[in-house]
Enzyme design. Structure first.
Site, PDB file in Angstrom:
ATOM      1  N   HIS A 263       0.834  -1.204   0.000  1.00 21.27           N
ATOM      2  CA  HIS A 263       0.000   0.000   0.000  1.00 21.27           C
ATOM      3  C   HIS A 263       0.874   1.262   0.000  1.00 21.27           C
ATOM      4  CE1 HIS A 263      -3.675   2.297   1.145  1.00 21.27           C
ATOM      5  NE2 HIS A 263      -2.786   3.103   1.698  1.00 21.27           N
ATOM      6  N   GLU A 264       1.760   1.353   0.970  1.00 16.15           N
ATOM      7  CA  GLU A 264       2.584   2.573   1.082  1.00 16.15           C
ATOM      8  C   GLU A 264       3.492   2.731  -0.134  1.00 16.15           C
ATOM      9  OE1 GLU A 264       1.634   4.656   3.177  1.00 16.15           O
ATOM     10  OE2 GLU A 264       0.500   3.344   4.510  1.00 16.15           O
ATOM     11  N   HIS A 267       1.735   4.683  -2.758  1.00 19.39           N
ATOM     12  CA  HIS A 267       1.822   6.126  -2.488  1.00 19.39           C
ATOM     13  C   HIS A 267       3.210   6.629  -2.891  1.00 19.39           C
ATOM     14  CE1 HIS A 267      -1.947   6.718  -0.418  1.00 19.39           C
ATOM     15  NE2 HIS A 267      -1.688   5.843   0.535  1.00 19.39           N
ATOM     16  N   GLU A 293      -4.795   7.572  -3.042  1.00 20.92           N
ATOM     17  CA  GLU A 293      -5.266   6.288  -2.510  1.00 20.92           C
ATOM     18  C   GLU A 293      -5.507   5.288  -3.644  1.00 20.92           C
ATOM     19  OE1 GLU A 293      -5.736   4.401   1.154  1.00 20.92           O
ATOM     20  OE2 GLU A 293      -4.877   6.323   0.590  1.00 20.92           O
TER      21      GLU A 293
HETATM   22 ZN    ZN Z   1      -3.109   5.184   1.948  1.00 19.66          ZN
END
Ligand code: ZN
Length: 500
Positions: A263-264, A267, A293
């Site tokens: 997830h990170e 980003h 996101e």
């Molecule tokens: Zn996030």
């Protein structure tokens, strides 16, 4: 002509200075969560306050107003890109100059007090003690919208996180998504295919970290301009040229760090993909939270939970954790990674039920701002809405309205970004499949370059030229809709749970 061009150059130089100042803040913020000795917290607070003051002074310099006036009156002489830069700078300048200093100080203090009150209230499951703080935060949020002369307070806050997004748009997306998701969750629950993750125990942290570094490097995260450390709450901060992301590890919950690192890194790669020559201006900035996101969710979910991904990595994973996985079949492991089960806590939710948690919060935020919900009545309203939307009635406020930090720090209008991000990820994913028909084969061959290349060109390099919804139309050729997400979820979870 010369004056317009000079004003534009001066504005860009100013924006780049702001970007550098902001990057110092980024390192300080990262350091606070990763390294700071407990006794140094007061000094860091002083440093943060001084940095905020310097940033505000730089942001609201009177010359900036003059340049912006010149540029707006001569907008016809600017290119479309330059107009986007001016528009964005104007927005920040208005924000910095319209809010009186005394108001900003009051707001910062209220948010800090709110955060500490929330920590205590949650610990002791004592909502009553938190009421005055949340009331203050709400009043300040309304006051800010009024100071900014926004006609609709909740729209003002939605727009703060996702430029151009408003309540009516979010409603038109969430209403059909709610019905479709509830049906899917009911079918999944009824299928009886639930598989517990209890068997996943004793995964040494160093091995987990090593595996994840390998995955993230393969994804395309640039370790020359970023690093991964550990913190209590995973986050991605820093600056596009120096990305600081973090994760956390539990020996008995290896799936948590797996999904959080992927997830990170989504980003992080968005930040690293912004155009270097444009950093600090709208052309080198992320659009907003929802698009951000969409990038993190895509790497975490569309990629990281897919059959294709695990076809490529399962052997490596098993080689590292042979004993721990000895009695877990391939299919069961895949089911654990894609387990769907209603949980009261948002941050623990799977990708299907997660959106329900957001719709619950959106329903309540709307009512806060239209005046139909008083803070004191929040626990009852939360529990009723949770029962209706999530199909779960919280047993106490810790697993109900006290679970999230956001409102304690004044972040109203932030929650919808998470779900809108999921919608955008699914819609981009459909477009990517059409553009790159062999994408699943590439993912199964650990070749992420085609995917990252597509995202670079169609998402990252665009910067903030468009508002959120307009960006989706440009990148996918269609207006933002709930349908791609519904189709994606049915596609992934239908076969897994024996539906259809
Ligand atoms: Zn996030």
């Amino acid at each position: 002509m010369a004056t317009i061009q000079t004003a534009y150059d001066q504005l860009v130089t100013h924006l780049k200075r702001l970007d550098t100042l902001g990057s110092i803040n980024g390192v300080l913020g990262w350091d606070e969560q990763v390294n700071l000795p407990p006794g140094s917290a007061d000094l860091r607070a002083e440093q943060a306050a001084l940095m905020a003051e310097l940033l505000h002074a730089e942001l609201s310099r009177p010359e900036v107003g003059d340049w912006l006036d010149t540029l707006q009156s001569g907008a016809a002489e600017l290119s479309e890109d330059q107009r986007a830069v001016v528009r964005d700078a104007q927005r920040d300048y208005l924000q910095a100059t319209r809010l009186p200093k005394a108001f900003v100080t009051r707001k910062t203090k209220a948010h800090s007090a709110g955060f500490h009150a929330w920590v205590k209230a949650r610990q002791e499951d004592d909502f009553k003690s938190y009421i005055p703080y949340l009331e203050t935060n709400l009043a300040i949020a309304r006051e800010e919208a009024a100071l900014m002369e926004a006609p609709h307070a909740y729209n003002y806050w939605l727009d703060q996180f996702d430029p151009g997004l408003d309540q009516a748009t979010v409603e038109s997306l969430f209403n059909p998504l709610l019905e479709e998701t509830k049906t899917l969750v009911a079918q999944i629950e009824y299928s009886g295919f639930d598989i517990s993750t209890e068997a996943l125990r004793g995964f040494p942290v160093a091995e987990q970290a090593d595996f994840l570094n390998e995955v993230v490097r393969a994804f395309g995260f640039d370790f020359e301009h970023g690093r991964i450390d550990q913190s209590v709450h995973p986050f991605c901060g820093g600056h596009p040229l120096d990305v600081r992301m973090t994760t956390r590890f539990h020996e008995d919950n290896p799936l948590d760090s797996l999904s959080s690192v992927m997830h990170e890194s989504g980003h992080a790669m968005y930040e690293q993909g912004l155009r270097r020559e444009h950093l600090g201006t709208a052309l080198g900035s992320a659009i907003g939270m929802a698009v951000h996101e969409s990038q993190s969710r895509m790497w975490e979910n569309q990629v990281g939970r897919s059959r294709a991904f695990w076809r490529a990595w399962e052997a490596d994973y098993r080689a590292r954790f042979a004993t721990q996985l000895a009695n877990v079949s391939s299919e069961d492991f895949y089911r654990m990674i894609n387990r769907v089960a209603v949980t009261p806590i948002r941050v623990d939710a799977d990708e299907v039920t997660y959106n329900l948690h957001i719709m619950l919060r959106f329903a309540l935020e709307k009512r806060f701002f239209d005046g139909s919900l008083e803070v004191a009545d929040l626990p009852d309203a939360w529990n009723e809405t949770s029962t209706r939307v999530l199909g779960y009635t919280p047993k106490n406020n810790r697993e109900g309205c006290l679970q999230d930090v956001h409102w304690s720090g004044g972040a109203f209008g932030y929650f919808p970004s998470y779900c809108v991000g999921n919608l955008i990820a699914a819609q981009l994913w459909e477009t990517i499949h059409a553009a790159l028909p062999d994408i699943e084969d590439q993912i199964a061959a650990k070749n992420y370059a085609p995917l990252l290349g597509w995202l670079r060109e169609n998402v990252h390099h665009r910067g903030r030229r468009h508002l959120t919804a307009e960006f989706v139309r440009v990148a996918t050729g269609r207006p933002l809709s709930h349908k791609p997400l519904v189709a994606y979820l049915k596609n992934r979870y239908g076969p897994l749970y024996g539906l259809n």
